[in-house]
Design a protein around this motif. Structure first.
Motif, mmCIF file in Angstrom:
data_model
loop_
_atom_site.group_PDB
_atom_site.id
_atom_site.type_symbol
_atom_site.label_atom_id
_atom_site.label_comp_id
_atom_site.label_asym_id
_atom_site.label_seq_id
_atom_site.Cartn_x
_atom_site.Cartn_y
_atom_site.Cartn_z
ATOM 1 N N GLY A 33 26.998 24.370 -32.823
ATOM 2 C CA GLY A 33 26.003 23.309 -32.758
ATOM 3 C C GLY A 33 24.969 23.430 -33.863
ATOM 4 N N TRP A 34 24.479 24.652 -34.099
ATOM 5 C CA TRP A 34 23.509 24.845 -35.176
ATOM 6 C C TRP A 34 24.151 24.636 -36.546
ATOM 7 N N GLY A 35 25.410 25.048 -36.692
ATOM 8 C CA GLY A 35 26.090 24.814 -37.967
ATOM 9 C C GLY A 35 26.223 23.329 -38.264
ATOM 10 N N LEU A 36 26.600 22.558 -37.247
ATOM 11 C CA LEU A 36 26.721 21.115 -37.445
ATOM 12 C C LEU A 36 25.356 20.466 -37.616
ATOM 13 N N ALA A 37 24.319 21.054 -37.015
ATOM 14 C CA ALA A 37 22.958 20.556 -37.233
ATOM 15 C C ALA A 37 22.579 20.670 -38.707
ATOM 16 N N VAL A 38 22.943 21.788 -39.317
ATOM 17 C CA VAL A 38 22.702 21.964 -40.754
ATOM 18 C C VAL A 38 23.503 20.935 -41.549
ATOM 19 N N PHE A 39 24.753 20.733 -41.158
ATOM 20 C CA PHE A 39 25.622 19.764 -41.826
ATOM 21 C C PHE A 39 24.972 18.381 -41.852
ATOM 22 N N VAL A 40 24.454 17.948 -40.711
ATOM 23 C CA VAL A 40 23.792 16.650 -40.612
ATOM 24 C C VAL A 40 22.523 16.625 -41.460
ATOM 25 N N GLY A 41 21.707 17.672 -41.342
ATOM 26 C CA GLY A 41 20.455 17.716 -42.071
ATOM 27 C C GLY A 41 20.631 17.680 -43.573
ATOM 28 N N VAL A 42 21.656 18.362 -44.066
ATOM 29 C CA VAL A 42 21.906 18.392 -45.510
ATOM 30 C C VAL A 42 22.235 17.000 -46.033
ATOM 31 N N PHE A 43 23.036 16.260 -45.311
ATOM 32 C CA PHE A 43 23.362 14.915 -45.767
ATOM 33 C C PHE A 43 22.138 14.003 -45.730
ATOM 34 N N VAL A 44 21.307 14.148 -44.726
ATOM 35 C CA VAL A 44 20.126 13.295 -44.618
ATOM 36 C C VAL A 44 19.149 13.565 -45.760
ATOM 37 N N ALA A 45 19.009 14.838 -46.136
ATOM 38 C CA ALA A 45 17.998 15.229 -47.133
ATOM 39 C C ALA A 45 18.599 15.495 -48.512
ATOM 40 N N TRP A 46 19.706 14.870 -48.833
ATOM 41 C CA TRP A 46 20.401 15.183 -50.087
ATOM 42 C C TRP A 46 19.536 14.917 -51.320
ATOM 43 N N VAL A 79 6.698 20.194 -40.742
ATOM 44 C CA VAL A 79 6.487 18.934 -40.028
ATOM 45 C C VAL A 79 7.803 18.436 -39.430
ATOM 46 N N GLY A 80 8.869 18.476 -40.217
ATOM 47 C CA GLY A 80 10.164 18.015 -39.734
ATOM 48 C C GLY A 80 10.659 18.816 -38.545
ATOM 49 N N ALA A 81 10.470 20.129 -38.587
ATOM 50 C CA ALA A 81 10.918 20.976 -37.479
ATOM 51 C C ALA A 81 10.151 20.652 -36.207
ATOM 52 N N PHE A 82 8.857 20.416 -36.325
ATOM 53 C CA PHE A 82 8.042 20.038 -35.164
ATOM 54 C C PHE A 82 8.528 18.705 -34.581
ATOM 55 N N VAL A 83 8.727 17.724 -35.455
ATOM 56 C CA VAL A 83 9.153 16.395 -35.004
ATOM 57 C C VAL A 83 10.525 16.475 -34.332
ATOM 58 N N GLY A 84 11.457 17.212 -34.928
ATOM 59 C CA GLY A 84 12.788 17.330 -34.348
ATOM 60 C C GLY A 84 12.760 17.949 -32.965
ATOM 61 N N ALA A 85 11.898 18.949 -32.768
ATOM 62 C CA ALA A 85 11.781 19.587 -31.454
ATOM 63 C C ALA A 85 11.227 18.611 -30.418
ATOM 64 N N VAL A 86 10.258 17.797 -30.821
ATOM 65 C CA VAL A 86 9.704 16.799 -29.904
ATOM 66 C C VAL A 86 10.780 15.789 -29.511
ATOM 67 N N LEU A 87 11.589 15.359 -30.470
ATOM 68 C CA LEU A 87 12.665 14.416 -30.168
ATOM 69 C C LEU A 87 13.685 15.016 -29.198
ATOM 70 N N ALA A 88 14.031 16.297 -29.407
ATOM 71 C CA ALA A 88 14.962 16.964 -28.491
ATOM 72 C C ALA A 88 14.369 17.034 -27.087
ATOM 73 N N TRP A 89 13.068 17.295 -26.997
ATOM 74 C CA TRP A 89 12.402 17.319 -25.694
ATOM 75 C C TRP A 89 12.491 15.954 -25.013
ATOM 76 N N LEU A 90 12.330 14.876 -25.773
ATOM 77 C CA LEU A 90 12.431 13.545 -25.194
ATOM 78 C C LEU A 90 13.837 13.288 -24.646
ATOM 79 N N VAL A 91 14.851 13.736 -25.371
ATOM 80 C CA VAL A 91 16.235 13.556 -24.915
ATOM 81 C C VAL A 91 16.459 14.272 -23.588
ATOM 82 N N GLY A 114 19.831 21.117 -33.368
ATOM 83 C CA GLY A 114 19.833 22.540 -33.040
ATOM 84 C C GLY A 114 19.162 22.842 -31.721
ATOM 85 N N VAL A 115 17.942 22.342 -31.538
ATOM 86 C CA VAL A 115 17.265 22.518 -30.251
ATOM 87 C C VAL A 115 18.060 21.825 -29.154
#
Length: 241
Positions: A46-59, A101-113, A21-22
């Motif tokens: 992009g945000w919709g597909l971000a949810v799609f990915v997140g849902v599968f990861v956290a099923w 925690v997950g939202a913080f980590v995801g934002a840091v990863l997006a910043w690295l990209v 999403g970020v």
């Protein structure tokens, strides 16, 4: 399922949600990216597909990914947050902390990209806009109303989707998020998720970003309180209808 498993499931799922999403917003807003200047629909999809990915990861943990969803389930009178995860004070806290925690980590990863593009971007408003939401017309009361209504639709429809189970559940939720972004996202950027906004805003505050400016803390309560109210109301209404 143990609460430790719930914690890591929600952390990884919410991190993936926020990374994508970020990431899509950074691609659209930041200097010298391939997607610079793309339109609002790309952000919504992009945000919709971000949810799609997140849902599968956290099923395994039911893929809440959002404190508004967790609190909506709580207020709906549900007995479980996910199969074998009863609704208790402890499980509620685990979901809420893991999502943040997950939202913080995801934002840091997006910043690295996008690190070099953050360094190249001189507009502090655009930099903050990749991490967190903000209103186009600042009116905290009406901005709050927007977030309450948008989050109500998210949580209420998610609860109703549980009454019509299919194998395309994640896709249904993803398309719902796209619809909310396209239809209701214009005034505030549709946080609809306290963790999604506050976690990245905290990341923005601590990361070494050039030209980042302030964090707009005066507005930051709106995308937290609004979604919480909307999610709780959706849960309460779902008990009646």
């Amino acid at each position: 399922m143990s609460l430790t498993s719930v914690f890591f499931s929600e952390v990884f799922g919410t991190a993936m949600l926020t990374l994508f999403g970020v990431g899509v917003v950074a691609n659209v807003l930041l200097a010298r990216t391939k997607g610079r200047g793309a339109d609002w629909l790309l952000v919504s999809f992009g945000w919709g597909l971000a949810v799609f990915v997140g849902v599968f990861v956290a099923w395994r943990s039911g893929a809440h990914l959002n404190p508004a969803v967790t609190l909506g389930l709580l207020s709906s009178g549900a007995s479980e947050y996910a199969p074998d995860v009863p609704v208790t004070f402890a499980s509620t806290v685990v979901y809420l902390v893991a999502e943040m925690v997950g939202a913080f980590v995801g934002a840091v990863l997006a910043w690295l990209v996008y690190r070099k593009h953050y360094d190249a971007e001189e507009d502090a408003g655009l930099v903050l806009g990749t991490f967190s939401t903000g209103p186009e017309i600042r009116s905290h009361g009406w901005n709050l109303v927007t977030e309450v209504i948008a989050t109500f639709t998210l949580v209420y429809v998610i609860l109703q989707l549980g009454n019509t189970p299919t194998q395309v559940g994640p896709l249904n939720v993803a398309l719902l998020v796209v619809a909310i972004g396209a239809s209701l996202g214009g005034p505030t950027g549709y946080a609809i998720n306290p963790a999604r906004d506050l976690g990245p805003r905290l990341a923005h505050a601590v990361l070494p970003i050039r030209h980042k400016g302030g964090n707009d803390w005066g507005y930051s309560w709106v995308p937290v309180v609004g979604p919480i109210i909307g999610g709780v109301l959706a849960g309460l209404v779902s008990q009646v209808f």
